[in-house]
Design an enzyme around this catalytic site. Structure first.
Site, short mmCIF file in Angstrom:
data_model
loop_
_atom_site.label_atom_id
_atom_site.label_comp_id
_atom_site.label_asym_id
_atom_site.label_seq_id
_atom_site.Cartn_x
_atom_site.Cartn_y
_atom_site.Cartn_z
N ASP A 155 -4.11 21.16 -0.10
CA ASP A 155 -4.77 21.51 -1.78
C ASP A 155 -4.67 22.54 -2.26
O ASP A 155 -4.53 22.42 -3.78
CB ASP A 155 -6.45 20.59 -1.68
CG ASP A 155 -6.30 18.77 -1.42
OD1 ASP A 155 -5.79 18.48 -0.87
OD2 ASP A 155 -7.70 18.30 -1.33
N TYR A 239 -10.25 12.51 -4.81
CA TYR A 239 -11.17 13.64 -4.14
C TYR A 239 -11.20 14.79 -4.83
O TYR A 239 -10.91 15.33 -5.68
CB TYR A 239 -10.99 14.74 -2.32
CG TYR A 239 -11.71 13.50 -1.46
CD1 TYR A 239 -12.87 14.01 -1.25
CD2 TYR A 239 -10.98 13.11 -0.43
CE1 TYR A 239 -13.17 13.03 0.14
CE2 TYR A 239 -11.69 12.73 0.62
CZ TYR A 239 -12.57 11.82 0.80
OH TYR A 239 -13.60 11.71 2.98
#
Lengths: 517, 517
Positions: A155, A239
């Site tokens: 990420d 997320y």
């Protein structure tokens, strides 16, 4: 592939509640569909062929929506307002990106990849850390079936915690008296792309810092625990991650990670179960996955030459003279000589310390230091030799120590998109087992969640929290929170919820009636 | 034996800063001194004989006092007031000892030995726990020398967490809108001895509960994390313990322990060091010690017949069909059949669950449950066979499961004063390996601190914190915090600390500008 909620077809419906049963492989250069793959819907690899007669089974979650406007029922009405008032203003000062608060002094940085960083952190007039940053994050999934067995995202390296930083809004993301700091990244054309309100700063009250009652006189002294919080929030597709630094009056610094947002979901047959996922709603399966973070700690405890120690607490052997009752225990300290990994061992009460062996604490007669309190967690589950494993070198071990080198900031390598491995922290160390004792060192702490979803994590996930702490260890001359003023009603202005008359003692604050038994 | 600070001779001076070099053995029946023992002051057992020419060396701490009136310098003045306002009152109701708050419903109890207890805890209309209590606490010290090698206290069994409960004062021990509950114990003559304000109840804001930004539309939804806190504080001679239950809107229940107060100290020679203690001030040594707590969890997850499961997350073997990339992982669950201990294993991501195998969650198609998230810590350091070890049976293992039996409440035995062992939880289990699957069971979680003091812990100790959590695991039908209303400025009334004009977006709360890169 997902669809919108057929019952509302709203642009803000949670499509993760409505996963489709196929995946599309696209050539992004030609923008052409290469292949459509039907997903397995049962408990094994078997998938119905494209064009087969089996229609897509619609899901039917108990509550498919998180957006209040779209939920089946209106929000609860039981919650009364809760406001934080600081009538005399904040206890911190902000001068550009320099922040000073309660014996702390540090600077805040911000960049595309790491988001919020901390620099030149000192406490009580003494240097503690040179640079603190979240350095990487890997999210591998556990479904072993084609085509999802490839799923695993870096990420930070693939996306960036700065570029995805939320624009934090007053009254939404923080409570109380808030100072916002802006960040900035670089747009495609090279121009500055501001990230306004990327960081919010505020104080919190976290209960009691210390208390003692002298039971001979009944005199109680209580001090409350004020903390300074720096918060940033990133959105990476489904997320959300909330990252917070907590500064404490006791010299402790904590890095908190909250994982929230929405589970990445897949379709599943009625009544089918899989060993690698949870049914979180009718027809909706959330595969097991991991979130593995790495916190990069570049210390400067009393200066740049530091060492890293593991200290165990171990029983003394039975001894007629020095341990006749078998109750004695001592510590055994091991200082790391060469760059490498350090293992954890809770059964030995293992404690990790960053020491400055050149500066002795005149009270303890031992080196000054800071303790690392790790978040203890499972490491990477993917098999050694797998692509996941080769690409995420930092996910093998909870603690790594290296000698500081320019441009070594990212422990899965600089370029993680479709990386092949061999460029991360394990490779650096195998290339050079540098001396790391009394040297300019960096500590890398890998921690995370093995997230086997619960029904309670759907349709949106209550934040899962983890804290890593850095605490002074014989760094000061005595308790640095000793001089925090006593907790008094004149200062706190609390209110008693009572049917009975107010307590007689409420004026003479904190006195403790002696017990008469 | 200690003396008052010779510089102030104040009744509230911290005598722990001025330890004397002898100990006195007294016959408490005759009230006669039997023996005076000179303490060892160096790094071994050697002590100067009573009457020798060596005078007691006076200690000289940098800061010997915690009481603000007696400290060398006045309190800091940098801290600005921080107040919590609930203009519409509390979100909870208290009816006698019945409390209801945000889908939670439970009763509070109080007794001499355990202090605060919780009963009949239900969440979202469903039974979760029958009784929750701190059951025991053992504090053994690690100095192996005569006479201190005996030191080890059972703070509940020997003293009592109810009888030592502080009378909590408004504006001192809690912040905001506070409801106090009184406790009551029994006096020597059998009459009631009230413990007024033994428990304080208030709400806190603990940051963000969940958030998601739809990156397609920019719409952000944020919900804050409100918690209900029940706090009690006990003073056991030098130490204070703060015990808090946190109720969360997500169905999570956390038990927090904060250790504060004053270190038990001994004298030490100038420049001497010992392997079992820390010099925390000139002439003052604080021996290493442990605080080992046991939390008794009597569950009633969907009813009284419960089971206890350990679930590991393990990699799948390589397999051409079902794990060709080596990325897959699954869970392996083991349900305990017989009363005994359960070991922890972080490397396997071990999770502990209380299940009701008779009630299936219609969404997950698995039993409803609650997860126990332990505080992972070192167990007892005293040697097997030592008196410490025999008397503190619960300190051997982090998790114990027994079949419920009347009057089995105290895992070191009912009578811990000068106990000989053989009456605690290990003895119960060795006598009867009862079936504990799908039965009325009790879970006992031992956790604690190996406390090797730091200079920062003196003259009073910043609270050391540990949390044990109980989280719903497929207990609900979806996220029970889904219906918490959105976080809005109208509700929160935050204030921006700003030199620049207020953000344009502050009215249209929470919208997230789409990124244009």
């Amino acid at each position: 592939m997902y669809m919108r909620n057929p019952k509302n077809n709203d642009p803000d419906s949670s499509h993760y509640s409505f996963p489709l049963d196929f995946m599309v492989i696209v050539d992004l250069c030609k923008m052409e569909v290469i292949k459509i793959i039907r997903l397995p819907l049962g408990s094994d690899q078997t998938a119905t062929a494209i064009g087969s007669a089996v229609p897509h089974r619609r899901t039917n979650p108990v509550e498919p929506e998180y957006d209040h406007r779209l939920q089946k029922n209106p929000p609860r009405t039981t919650l009364k307002p809760y406001q934080v008032i600081q009538p005399e203003g904040a206890s911190y000062t902000v001068n550009g990106y320099l922040i000073e608060w309660e014996k702390w002094r540090f600077r805040v940085g911000f960049n595309w990849r790491e988001g919020m960083t901390l620099h030149d952190v000192s406490f009580d007039g003494k240097s503690a850390f040179y640079r603190l940053s979240l350095s990487e994050m890997f999210v591998p999934y556990g479904d072993p079936r084609n085509p999802v067995y490839r799923k695993g995202a870096f990420d930070l390296g693939n996306v960036g915690a700065g570029v995805t930083a939320n624009n934090l809004q007053l009254g939404c993301d923080c409570l109380g008296l808030i100072k916002y700091l802006d960040g900035c990244v670089v747009a495609k054309d090279g121009s500055p792309a501001p990230r306004p309100n990327a960081i919010c700063i505020h104080e919190i009250d976290n209960g009691i810092q210390w208390k003692h009652t002298n039971h001979r006189t009944g005199k109680a002294t209580v001090v409350r625990k004020r903390q300074l919080v720096l918060q940033t929030i990133i959105t990476v597709a489904n997320y959300e991650y909330i990252f917070m630094w907590y500064f404490d009056q006791s010299g402790e610094l904590a890095f908190e990670t909250r994982a929230t947002g929405i589970l990445s979901t897949q379709p599943i047959d009625k009544d089918a179960k899989v060993a690698w996922g949870t049914r979180v709603a009718d027809g909706v399966m959330a595969p097991y996955h991991q979130h593995l973070f790495n916190l990069r700690i570049d210390p400067a405890v009393g200066g740049h030459k530091n060492s890293f120690a593991s200290t165990d607490t171990v029983p003394l052997p039975w001894d007629e003279d020095l341990n006749p009752l078998g109750t004695g225990f001592i510590t055994q300290q091991q200082i790391l000589d060469r760059a490498g990994t350090v293992e954890d061992d809770i059964s030995k009460g293992r404690v990790f310390k960053i020491l400055n062996e050149n500066v002795q604490n005149p009270v303890s007669l031992t080196p000054i230091g800071y303790k690392l309190v790790p978040h203890r967690s499972q490491m990477l589950l993917a098999r050694p030799g797998s692509w996941h494993s080769r690409r995420s070198e930092f996910c093998e071990s909870p603690i790594w120590v290296t000698k500081y080198k320019d441009r070594q900031l990212f422990p899965a390598g600089d370029y993680t998109n479709q990386s092949l491995g061999g460029t991360g922290i394990k490779s650096w160390i195998s290339e050079a087992r540098d001396s790391v004792r009394n040297d300019d060192i960096v500590i890398w702490h890998t921690y995370g969640f093995t997230h086997n979803p619960r029904v309670e994590d759907f349709p949106v996930m209550p934040a899962e929290m983890a804290q890593v702490r850095l605490s002074p260890y014989n760094f000061c001359l005595f308790n640095p929170a000793n001089d925090v003023p006593p907790s008094t009603q004149a200062f706190n202005k609390s209110v008693e919820l009572t049917e009975k008359p107010a307590s007689q003692n409420s004026s003479g604050c904190c006195s403790q009636p002696k017990s008469h038994l």
